[in-house]
Design a protein around this motif. Structure first.
Motif, PDB file in Angstrom:
ATOM      1  N   PHE A   1       0.836  -1.201   0.000  1.00  0.00           N
ATOM      2  CA  PHE A   1       0.000   0.000   0.000  1.00  0.00           C
ATOM      3  C   PHE A   1       0.871   1.252   0.000  1.00  0.00           C
ATOM      4  O   PHE A   1       0.580   2.217  -0.711  1.00  0.00           O
ATOM      5  CB  PHE A   1      -0.946   0.001   1.207  1.00  0.00           C
ATOM      6  CG  PHE A   1      -2.045  -1.004   1.080  1.00  0.00           C
ATOM      7  CD1 PHE A   1      -3.157  -0.749   0.299  1.00  0.00           C
ATOM      8  CD2 PHE A   1      -1.951  -2.223   1.723  1.00  0.00           C
ATOM      9  CE1 PHE A   1      -4.165  -1.691   0.157  1.00  0.00           C
ATOM     10  CE2 PHE A   1      -2.946  -3.169   1.598  1.00  0.00           C
ATOM     11  CZ  PHE A   1      -4.061  -2.906   0.809  1.00  0.00           C
ATOM     12  N   ALA A   2       1.943   1.238   0.775  1.00  0.00           N
ATOM     13  CA  ALA A   2       2.855   2.379   0.808  1.00  0.00           C
ATOM     14  C   ALA A   2       3.462   2.615  -0.569  1.00  0.00           C
ATOM     15  O   ALA A   2       3.586   3.766  -1.013  1.00  0.00           O
ATOM     16  CB  ALA A   2       3.943   2.159   1.861  1.00  0.00           C
TER      17      ALA A   2
ATOM     18  N   VAL B   1      -7.962  12.480   1.985  1.00  0.00           N
ATOM     19  CA  VAL B   1      -6.566  12.043   1.941  1.00  0.00           C
ATOM     20  C   VAL B   1      -6.152  11.586   0.549  1.00  0.00           C
ATOM     21  O   VAL B   1      -5.054  11.908   0.088  1.00  0.00           O
ATOM     22  CB  VAL B   1      -6.338  10.901   2.951  1.00  0.00           C
ATOM     23  CG1 VAL B   1      -4.928  10.367   2.885  1.00  0.00           C
ATOM     24  CG2 VAL B   1      -6.648  11.379   4.365  1.00  0.00           C
ATOM     25  N   PHE B   2      -7.000  10.844  -0.129  1.00  0.00           N
ATOM     26  CA  PHE B   2      -6.663  10.332  -1.456  1.00  0.00           C
ATOM     27  C   PHE B   2      -7.331  11.131  -2.561  1.00  0.00           C
ATOM     28  O   PHE B   2      -7.664  10.597  -3.612  1.00  0.00           O
ATOM     29  CB  PHE B   2      -7.015   8.848  -1.562  1.00  0.00           C
ATOM     30  CG  PHE B   2      -6.207   7.966  -0.651  1.00  0.00           C
ATOM     31  CD1 PHE B   2      -4.908   8.303  -0.303  1.00  0.00           C
ATOM     32  CD2 PHE B   2      -6.730   6.803  -0.148  1.00  0.00           C
ATOM     33  CE1 PHE B   2      -4.155   7.498   0.540  1.00  0.00           C
ATOM     34  CE2 PHE B   2      -5.982   5.977   0.690  1.00  0.00           C
ATOM     35  CZ  PHE B   2      -4.692   6.327   1.028  1.00  0.00           C
ATOM     36  N   ALA B   3      -7.499  12.420  -2.344  1.00  0.00           N
ATOM     37  CA  ALA B   3      -8.024  13.313  -3.371  1.00  0.00           C
ATOM     38  C   ALA B   3      -6.835  13.993  -4.064  1.00  0.00           C
ATOM     39  O   ALA B   3      -5.766  14.138  -3.483  1.00  0.00           O
ATOM     40  CB  ALA B   3      -8.947  14.361  -2.764  1.00  0.00           C
ATOM     41  N   ARG B   4      -7.038  14.427  -5.285  1.00  0.00           N
ATOM     42  CA  ARG B   4      -5.974  15.149  -5.998  1.00  0.00           C
ATOM     43  C   ARG B   4      -5.616  16.416  -5.240  1.00  0.00           C
ATOM     44  O   ARG B   4      -6.483  17.065  -4.681  1.00  0.00           O
ATOM     45  CB  ARG B   4      -6.425  15.523  -7.405  1.00  0.00           C
ATOM     46  CG  ARG B   4      -6.446  14.370  -8.358  1.00  0.00           C
ATOM     47  CD  ARG B   4      -6.487  14.859  -9.789  1.00  0.00           C
ATOM     48  NE  ARG B   4      -6.449  13.719 -10.695  1.00  0.00           N
ATOM     49  CZ  ARG B   4      -5.324  13.193 -11.142  1.00  0.00           C
ATOM     50  NH1 ARG B   4      -4.174  13.688 -10.776  1.00  0.00           N
ATOM     51  NH2 ARG B   4      -5.350  12.163 -11.958  1.00  0.00           N
TER      52      ARG B   4
ATOM     53  N   THR C   1      -1.972  13.457  -1.620  1.00  0.00           N
ATOM     54  CA  THR C   1      -1.240  14.486  -0.880  1.00  0.00           C
ATOM     55  C   THR C   1       0.142  14.014  -0.452  1.00  0.00           C
ATOM     56  O   THR C   1       0.332  12.854  -0.098  1.00  0.00           O
ATOM     57  CB  THR C   1      -2.034  14.936   0.361  1.00  0.00           C
ATOM     58  OG1 THR C   1      -1.287  15.968   1.021  1.00  0.00           O
ATOM     59  CG2 THR C   1      -2.270  13.803   1.341  1.00  0.00           C
ATOM     60  N   LYS C   2       1.091  14.953  -0.492  1.00  0.00           N
ATOM     61  CA  LYS C   2       2.442  14.671  -0.020  1.00  0.00           C
ATOM     62  C   LYS C   2       2.630  15.212   1.392  1.00  0.00           C
ATOM     63  O   LYS C   2       3.744  15.222   1.917  1.00  0.00           O
ATOM     64  CB  LYS C   2       3.474  15.297  -0.959  1.00  0.00           C
ATOM     65  CG  LYS C   2       3.486  14.662  -2.333  1.00  0.00           C
ATOM     66  CD  LYS C   2       4.485  15.349  -3.237  1.00  0.00           C
ATOM     67  CE  LYS C   2       4.366  14.795  -4.647  1.00  0.00           C
ATOM     68  NZ  LYS C   2       5.116  15.570  -5.605  1.00  0.00           N
ATOM     69  N   ALA C   3       1.539  15.645   2.020  1.00  0.00           N
ATOM     70  CA  ALA C   3       1.622  16.201   3.374  1.00  0.00           C
ATOM     71  C   ALA C   3       1.997  15.136   4.397  1.00  0.00           C
ATOM     72  O   ALA C   3       2.432  15.464   5.497  1.00  0.00           O
ATOM     73  CB  ALA C   3       0.289  16.844   3.756  1.00  0.00           C
ATOM     74  N   PHE C   4       1.835  13.861   4.020  1.00  0.00           N
ATOM     75  CA  PHE C   4       2.143  12.766   4.930  1.00  0.00           C
ATOM     76  C   PHE C   4       3.009  11.752   4.210  1.00  0.00           C
ATOM     77  O   PHE C   4       2.895  11.564   2.997  1.00  0.00           O
ATOM     78  CB  PHE C   4       0.856  12.086   5.421  1.00  0.00           C
ATOM     79  CG  PHE C   4      -0.106  13.021   6.077  1.00  0.00           C
ATOM     80  CD1 PHE C   4       0.067  13.413   7.396  1.00  0.00           C
ATOM     81  CD2 PHE C   4      -1.176  13.537   5.368  1.00  0.00           C
ATOM     82  CE1 PHE C   4      -0.808  14.288   8.002  1.00  0.00           C
ATOM     83  CE2 PHE C   4      -2.066  14.414   5.964  1.00  0.00           C
ATOM     84  CZ  PHE C   4      -1.878  14.792   7.286  1.00  0.00           C
ATOM     85  N   ASP C   5       3.835  11.064   4.953  1.00  0.00           N
ATOM     86  CA  ASP C   5       4.671   9.991   4.431  1.00  0.00           C
ATOM     87  C   ASP C   5       3.787   8.856   3.904  1.00  0.00           C
ATOM     88  O   ASP C   5       2.739   8.548   4.486  1.00  0.00           O
ATOM     89  CB  ASP C   5       5.570   9.488   5.581  1.00  0.00           C
ATOM     90  CG  ASP C   5       6.478   8.380   5.137  1.00  0.00           C
ATOM     91  OD1 ASP C   5       7.466   8.676   4.437  1.00  0.00           O
ATOM     92  OD2 ASP C   5       6.193   7.215   5.490  1.00  0.00           O
ATOM     93  N   ALA C   6       4.215   8.242   2.813  1.00  0.00           N
ATOM     94  CA  ALA C   6       3.434   7.155   2.206  1.00  0.00           C
ATOM     95  C   ALA C   6       3.213   6.004   3.187  1.00  0.00           C
ATOM     96  O   ALA C   6       2.132   5.406   3.224  1.00  0.00           O
ATOM     97  CB  ALA C   6       4.120   6.654   0.944  1.00  0.00           C
TER      98      ALA C   6
ATOM     99  N   ALA D   1      -0.360   4.615   4.440  1.00  0.00           N
ATOM    100  CA  ALA D   1      -0.712   3.199   4.308  1.00  0.00           C
ATOM    101  C   ALA D   1      -1.174   2.644   5.645  1.00  0.00           C
ATOM    102  O   ALA D   1      -2.167   1.907   5.720  1.00  0.00           O
ATOM    103  CB  ALA D   1       0.479   2.405   3.773  1.00  0.00           C
ATOM    104  N   ASP D   2      -0.480   3.012   6.714  1.00  0.00           N
ATOM    105  CA  ASP D   2      -0.874   2.571   8.045  1.00  0.00           C
ATOM    106  C   ASP D   2      -2.243   3.135   8.421  1.00  0.00           C
ATOM    107  O   ASP D   2      -3.092   2.426   8.972  1.00  0.00           O
ATOM    108  CB  ASP D   2       0.186   3.011   9.054  1.00  0.00           C
ATOM    109  CG  ASP D   2       0.241   2.125  10.261  1.00  0.00           C
ATOM    110  OD1 ASP D   2       0.210   0.886  10.102  1.00  0.00           O
ATOM    111  OD2 ASP D   2       0.309   2.658  11.378  1.00  0.00           O
ATOM    112  N   PHE D   3      -2.462   4.394   8.100  1.00  0.00           N
ATOM    113  CA  PHE D   3      -3.755   5.026   8.357  1.00  0.00           C
ATOM    114  C   PHE D   3      -4.871   4.308   7.593  1.00  0.00           C
ATOM    115  O   PHE D   3      -5.936   4.038   8.143  1.00  0.00           O
ATOM    116  CB  PHE D   3      -3.697   6.507   7.958  1.00  0.00           C
ATOM    117  CG  PHE D   3      -5.017   7.203   8.027  1.00  0.00           C
ATOM    118  CD1 PHE D   3      -5.550   7.587   9.243  1.00  0.00           C
ATOM    119  CD2 PHE D   3      -5.735   7.479   6.872  1.00  0.00           C
ATOM    120  CE1 PHE D   3      -6.782   8.227   9.315  1.00  0.00           C
ATOM    121  CE2 PHE D   3      -6.956   8.120   6.926  1.00  0.00           C
ATOM    122  CZ  PHE D   3      -7.482   8.495   8.155  1.00  0.00           C
TER     123      PHE D   3
END
Length: 195
Positions: free
Chosen positions: A134-135, A191-194, A148-153, A157-159
């Protein structure tokens, strides 16, 4: 055709017994009887019920890993579409069991992590391995500007996995797909929006 080994019969019977009843309610005698084995044969193959449950978890994770691999396969579908495909595949599997089963990994996490250190550690390892594909998919989506790049991949994935497990718990309580669909609607709108 080669005959299935007694060990394999025990694991398969345990898989079904634990899947249907949970770890605590799955007695070794029930597992042995379901495998068509003689009493005492369990301890010839497994040192403990915890060790046995670890084998069952690995069997289940191999199954889930196949679903992950197929859903996240690079086939021209954008990363967001592949993530959605995985959640939709799992939703259809959950529907096939009338919204009552959930995920064996999540179920055993709730049931055993407090009482069994070996199983807790096995579950930690499984979640770490589960997160990796997933990451990778999320990182690909970030590179393409889809996520978004605001969070680590790895954190995303954990979220995703943790939140999805929570949605499945609610699904089992409500006996319906609403928590799953709500989760998908929100995660793909935020989170998974453009960017």
């Amino acid at each position: 055709m080669a005959r299935q080994s007694l060990r394999e019969n025990l694991i398969e019977a345990g898989f079904q017994t634990i899947w249907n009843s949970g770890y605590t309610a799955a007695g070794v005698r029930d597992i042995v009887a379901a495998a068509g084995a003689r009493p005492g044969s369990f301890t010839n193959h497994f040192a403990s019920k915890e060790e046995f449950a670890g084998e069952v978890l690995e069997r289940y994770f191999a199954y889930v890993g196949g679903l992950v691999e197929n859903a996240l396969a690079r086939d021209g579908t954008p990363p967001i579409g592949r993530l959605r495909r995985y959640l939709d595949v799992i939703t259809s599997k959950l529907e096939a069991h009338d919204w009552a089963r959930g995920c064996m990994i999540g179920n055993l996490s709730l049931e055993t992590a407090v009482h069994s250190e070996p199983l807790r550690l096995r579950l930690v390892d499984i979640f770490e391995r589960w997160r990796q594909p997933f990451a990778a998919c999320i990182a690909e989506g970030q590179a393409a500007g889809e996520i978004t790049k605001a969070f680590d991949a790895e954190d995303l994935a954990d979220f995703l996995l943790s939140s999805w497990q929570g949605a499945m718990v609610r699904m089992k309580v409500e006996r319906g797909p609403e928590p799953l669909e709500r989760f998908k609607k929100i995660i793909f709108s935020t989170v998974f929006a453009r960017e």
